[in-house]
Design a protein around this motif. Sequence first.
Motif, mmCIF file in Angstrom:
data_model
loop_
_atom_site.group_PDB
_atom_site.id
_atom_site.type_symbol
_atom_site.label_atom_id
_atom_site.label_comp_id
_atom_site.label_asym_id
_atom_site.label_seq_id
_atom_site.Cartn_x
_atom_site.Cartn_y
_atom_site.Cartn_z
ATOM 1 N N GLU A 45 41.583 41.606 35.020
ATOM 2 C CA GLU A 45 42.573 40.685 35.584
ATOM 3 C C GLU A 45 42.599 39.387 34.786
ATOM 4 N N ALA A 46 43.705 38.672 34.907
ATOM 5 C CA ALA A 46 43.920 37.468 34.109
ATOM 6 C C ALA A 46 43.199 36.239 34.650
ATOM 7 N N ASP A 47 42.535 36.372 35.780
ATOM 8 C CA ASP A 47 41.763 35.249 36.319
ATOM 9 C C ASP A 47 40.931 35.740 37.489
ATOM 10 N N LEU A 48 39.992 34.919 37.929
ATOM 11 C CA LEU A 48 39.236 35.228 39.129
ATOM 12 C C LEU A 48 40.119 35.079 40.351
ATOM 13 N N ASP A 49 39.970 35.967 41.317
ATOM 14 C CA ASP A 49 40.756 35.829 42.544
ATOM 15 C C ASP A 49 40.215 34.697 43.411
#
Length: 589
Positions: A45-49
């Motif tokens: 994924e493109a970032d931490l949730d």
Amino acid sequence: MHVNVLLRSAKRAAVPLLAAYTALCAPALADEPKFGGTLRIASLEADLDAFDPLTGYSVESWEILRATTRQLVTYPGSPVGLKEDTTLVPDLAKSWDVSPDGKTYTFHLKDDIFFSGSTERKIVAGDFVYGIKRFCDPNKQVAAINYFNLVFSGFVDYCKEFSKVPTGDLAASKAFIDSHEISGVSAPDDKTLVIHSDTKNYDFLNILSMNFVSPVASEIASKYFPDSLESRKNLPSSGPYYVVSYDQGQKLVLKKAKNFKAESDEARKAYVDEIHVDFTTNSEDAVVQKIQAGEADLSLYLDTPPRGTIRQYVSKDSPYLHATNSGSANFITINAQKNATSEGIEALRKPEVRQALSYAVNRAHLVQTLGGSIAAVPLSQIITSTISGYEQFDPYPTEGNKGNPEKARELLAKAGYPDGITLDALYRTNAQNETIAVTLKEDLAAAGITLNLIPAPASEWRAYVQDPKSRWDIFLNATFSPDWQGPSTRMLLGGWLNSDASPCGPGNVYAICYSNPELNKLAAEAYPSDNPTPLWTKADKIVSTDLPWIPLFEKRKIAITSDRISHWVWSSLAVQADITNIALKNSGS
């Protein structure tokens, strides 16, 4: 009630393959693990949730928070498997006393414990009190509030008052926290934390082991909205690593804190000097390629490696393929928010329609799409195999777990839908979840259930399911992982599905909004019990028959690593790699 003999037989048939696979799970160690080096993680994924102990509630966020937070008690990790990581050890607390009635715990903190990053002061008991008082902030409340509604005296009343504070006003939130107390949480002095509950809770220490109950420095946290970009960059760490830099959507760099005292941490060895998370590798194939090329050591958000990759590692008897039973599961949730309405939602409120949906699912087909019995097994009940109360149970069995479209059509007709139904089906967009969605669409069509697939990006689906105005009847990619292995049944039967703990409204997990007085009564009996297992078993059979959601499969956790890894450890809290206990062969890189 029916015993699922077919599922039990399927598991027996898979044993030789699983046994051979399990033998690959931990590389043999010729030497003691070395300190030093940089652990590199490639994120799908493109970032931490989430990256705040207040809001982090995915296995991915917990994997990273393992490095930046510490709790009163924790688990030390296990090189064998997740089920083996079940023994609590002291963390920031050096000891604790329990009152004779089991309702009051007095914790005594260690001496050599410090924050790192934006402040390097000592951690004191008041930092735990502040962290807990943040739980009800209307700007962003704790991700698992259901636990704390029942275990901290005065918590519900405190939250009710906090909810009146307007959102978007940091000063108002700070003023409320500074002027209000939770009666069951106090710090008589800097080294003493007292937590009181109105009831005895057999899993009280387990609850306190979660990342939510971490110390938080109020002088820093109060300046930022919870889990905002600025908060992510500046919130001090209580763990062995702190944030050096955070470039959203690009890279996160963690470095070992200079004031981290290894002798004060019984759980985290902190072998590596730095941990780098790369958010630019956004396909499964690219993540795998980076690991195989030695450009990354681990993955993040890669729930299960591609089937071809698993076969490749198994065929080579690779020591860099790791697998364990996880107790994690996938299921279909139903939009049960009271003010949500559609033809599909109205249909799903009828038990015959929910039963039809369960019969229509071809669980064997789903498992096959994931890579077979190495990766998952069919699931037909709420409780999974690694947590208390589990007894194999299938209220709606089908031959070979392949579904029964004819039975499903019969039930739909009985409910008043002889021509079938159409459901708006939300799914989270990544390769594996899309495969699950397409497989379900194909299999359910044979039973007269048409799915109108609605894609939702990883960054948007949580907010989408919480909004009662959103268009969806079912969510195809709901998941859970035990918050700890063993006595963690409260999470499901005493938490997500217990309306006393998790009432419908903001924060209700997946908008499940389930209410069953019989379940709530059994849960209330289980909490103070010295032997809650039979109560949870009974509750599981009641709820699994009622189908507040549709169980699909129980997953095994599979991870691939680079050949730089010399020491592998699982974390039961993160339900995957324990990045604070993994070591590298070449500590200089």
